[in-house]
Design an enzyme around this catalytic site. Structure first.
Site, PDB file in Angstrom:
ATOM      1  N   ASP A  44       0.835  -1.199   0.000  1.00  0.00           N
ATOM      2  CA  ASP A  44       0.000   0.000   0.000  1.00  0.00           C
ATOM      3  C   ASP A  44       0.869   1.247   0.000  1.00  0.00           C
ATOM      4  OD1 ASP A  44      -2.905   1.158   0.666  1.00  0.00           O
ATOM      5  OD2 ASP A  44      -1.440   2.250   1.878  1.00  0.00           O
ATOM      6  N   TYR A  49       3.232  10.124   0.336  1.00  0.00           N
ATOM      7  CA  TYR A  49       4.234   9.555   1.245  1.00  0.00           C
ATOM      8  C   TYR A  49       5.649   9.923   0.810  1.00  0.00           C
ATOM      9  CZ  TYR A  49       0.411   6.476   2.845  1.00  0.00           C
ATOM     10  OH  TYR A  49      -0.769   5.968   3.321  1.00  0.00           O
ATOM     11  N   LYS A  78      -2.468   6.219  -4.087  1.00  0.00           N
ATOM     12  CA  LYS A  78      -3.566   7.129  -3.762  1.00  0.00           C
ATOM     13  C   LYS A  78      -3.364   8.506  -4.391  1.00  0.00           C
ATOM     14  CE  LYS A  78      -3.555   4.832   0.724  1.00  0.00           C
ATOM     15  NZ  LYS A  78      -2.128   4.526   0.800  1.00  0.00           N
ATOM     16  N   HIS A 111      -7.336   9.787  -1.687  1.00  0.00           N
ATOM     17  CA  HIS A 111      -6.692   9.666  -0.372  1.00  0.00           C
ATOM     18  C   HIS A 111      -7.527  10.269   0.763  1.00  0.00           C
ATOM     19  CE1 HIS A 111      -2.417   9.212   1.451  1.00  0.00           C
ATOM     20  NE2 HIS A 111      -3.336   8.918   2.331  1.00  0.00           N
TER      21      HIS A 111
END
Length: 277
Positions: A44, A49, A78, A111
């Site tokens: 994931d 990130y 996402k 997200h």
């Protein structure tokens, strides 16, 4: 490994590796590679990130080391709020593909819903465009509450296959879980171990001692026995292996109830109704 079936009949592993707050260096690459070698088949990721490049390298090295193919893996990323709007979704998707070094994603999520419902709906239409064009296998959402999902339902053609949300023994989200079950949308938990906070809970530790498992394994199994897909994060090889070693036992109904009764409606992340990046 257990799999969950989506409302479009596609499937997803019930346990995967999360990479939130992992540095975009060999730490991310080695964690992902080791996870795949250890038997994980779901990773994931997310654009925000900031580590998709090294996660992608870990995926490639993991595929080679495990002797599997890309098709054996289930990769999620996402769409961040910066790429909201129907005309921007494809750009966000292509950016993640390039970062990860992949030709497609198995699952692409919005997200966060943001605070503008019209923009959220427009963005979902962009997700539908990707799906209808065959560019992504599945589309879903993350951090959506019931109100967000009802709004989406009233203005969309395709239902999300999944909603990835905060879920752990201190925040059991019963109303949302019941809603998702009724609507045929899978639930997925991020940060199921509460950044390790839940691992010091006495009830969790008592149950772990009873069944000779670690507190982390108990909480992950609680997710699985609740029918929730989960993506615990670790960069430590032994813990990556430990978190996957949860398919040789089940919790009793009494143990499940004890853990669920720890609920405090306590969030460790933002409230989706208020968060806008």
């Amino acid at each position: 490994m257990k799999y969950k079936t989506f409302n479009n009949d596609n499937t997803m592993p019930q346990l995967g590796l999360g990479v939130f707050r992992v540095e975009n260096d060999d730490t991310a690459k080695n964690a992902v590679k080791h996870a795949i070698e250890s038997g994980y088949r779901s990773i994931d990721a997310a654009l925000v990130y900031g580590n998709e490049e090294m996660v992608g390298r870990g995926i490639q090295e993991g595929i080679e080391a495990a002797g599997i193919t890309r098709e054996d893996l289930f990769i999620t990323s996402k769409l961040w709020l910066d790429d909201f709007g129907r005309d921007n979704v494809a750009k966000g998707y292509e950016t993640s593909l390039k970062n990860l070094g992949l030709d497609y994603l198995d699952l692409y999520l919005i997200h966060w819903p943001g605070t503008d419902n019209d923009l959220m709906i427009d963005t979902w239409k962009g997700m539908e465009d990707l799906y209808n064009a065959g560019k992504v296998k599945n589309i879903g959402v993350s951090n959506f509450n019931v109100e967000h999902l009802e709004t989406l339902k009233a203005h969309s053609e395709i239902q999300p296959v999944i909603n990835q949300v905060e879920f752990h023994p201190y925040f059991t989200q019963e109303p949302l879980r019941n809603y998702l079950k009724e609507e045929g949308i899978q639930m997925e938990s991020w940060s199921p171990l509460m950044n390790a906070e839940i691992l010091s809970d006495q009830t969790v530790n008592d149950i772990a001692n009873e069944i000779d498992k670690s507190p982390a394994q108990v909480v992950i199994r609680w997710n699985i026995d609740n029918g929730v897909i989960t993506i615990p994060k670790s960069v430590t090889p032994s813990r990556i292996e430990e978190n996957l070693d949860v398919f040789d036992f089940s919790l009793t109904p009494e143990q499940m109830d004890k853990i669920s009764s720890l609920n405090q409606n306590k969030r460790i992340g933002p409230n989706p109704a208020e968060f806008n990046g």
